[in-house]
Each structure stands twice: as C-alpha cells, then as structure tokens.
Design a protein around this motif. Sequence first.
Motif, short mmCIF file in Angstrom:
data_model
loop_
_atom_site.label_atom_id
_atom_site.label_comp_id
_atom_site.label_asym_id
_atom_site.label_seq_id
_atom_site.Cartn_x
_atom_site.Cartn_y
_atom_site.Cartn_z
N ILE A 60 0.88 -1.18 0.00
CA ILE A 60 0.00 0.00 0.00
C ILE A 60 0.91 1.22 0.00
O ILE A 60 1.81 1.32 0.84
N ASP A 61 0.70 2.12 -0.94
CA ASP A 61 1.48 3.36 -0.95
C ASP A 61 0.77 4.37 -0.05
O ASP A 61 -0.12 5.09 -0.48
N GLU A 62 1.19 4.39 1.22
CA GLU A 62 0.54 5.27 2.21
C GLU A 62 0.70 6.74 1.84
O GLU A 62 -0.09 7.58 2.26
N ASP A 76 7.96 15.37 4.28
CA ASP A 76 7.60 14.58 3.11
C ASP A 76 7.40 13.13 3.52
O ASP A 76 8.05 12.64 4.44
N CYS A 77 6.53 12.45 2.77
CA CYS A 77 6.27 11.04 3.00
C CYS A 77 7.12 10.22 2.04
O CYS A 77 7.23 10.53 0.87
N VAL A 78 7.75 9.16 2.58
CA VAL A 78 8.53 8.24 1.76
C VAL A 78 7.92 6.84 1.94
O VAL A 78 7.87 6.33 3.05
N ASN A 79 7.44 6.25 0.83
CA ASN A 79 6.85 4.91 0.90
C ASN A 79 7.96 3.88 1.06
O ASN A 79 9.00 3.97 0.45
N THR A 80 7.72 2.90 1.96
CA THR A 80 8.65 1.79 2.14
C THR A 80 7.85 0.50 1.98
O THR A 80 6.62 0.54 1.95
#
Length: 102
Positions: A60-62, A76-80
């Motif tokens: 899921i790309d939060e 900033d949001c970084v998807n893991t």
Amino acid sequence: DLDECTASPCKDHQYCLNTDGSFSCKACDASCIGCTGEGSEKCKTCASGYVKEDEKCTDIDECNLPEKVCTKENQDCVNTSGSYKCVCSEGFEDKDGTCVQT
C-alpha cells in the motif's frame, strides 16, 4: 517418496517444500501472514501495509492515500515496503521532532 508436508511440519510463517526422501521449510514472502508456497501470490493473509490485488499481496502506498500520513510542517512522506516514513523536506532538518530550516 513420502510427502512429509501433508503433516504441516513447518512454522506459521513458513511453507513446506517436499524433497526426495525429505522436506525443507522456507520462509513466506514478507507481504504474507502465513502462506502455501513461494511469493506474494501464495499468501493466506496479507501482512499489515499490504493489500490483496490481482490475487497477490501488494504494498500500500501510504503516501498516496487521500488522508495525509505525514502531517507536520515541511515534512515529506517516503513509501517503504509494507510501511512509510516521514522525513523533513529538502532544506530542512529534524530538531526535536520539528523540521527546521537548515
């Protein structure tokens, strides 16, 4: 050859691979909670941070959710894989949980 896998000898996070005269236990994919074989399409249930899509568990790309997950200013949001992290935007650094200009 006796199929030892019919007795389910492996742990919950593993699957059984029958071999000639024996068997081995292999780890399930990181996207799985329990599995019947190798890969994200063999999950019994998807792990937290993953969703079943086209018969496989995908991340899921939060960061692309309608509701923002990183709410602090200049963040900033970084998807893991299976999750996300909030990092300070370029030109800012974390000072006691706040992003301040560098």
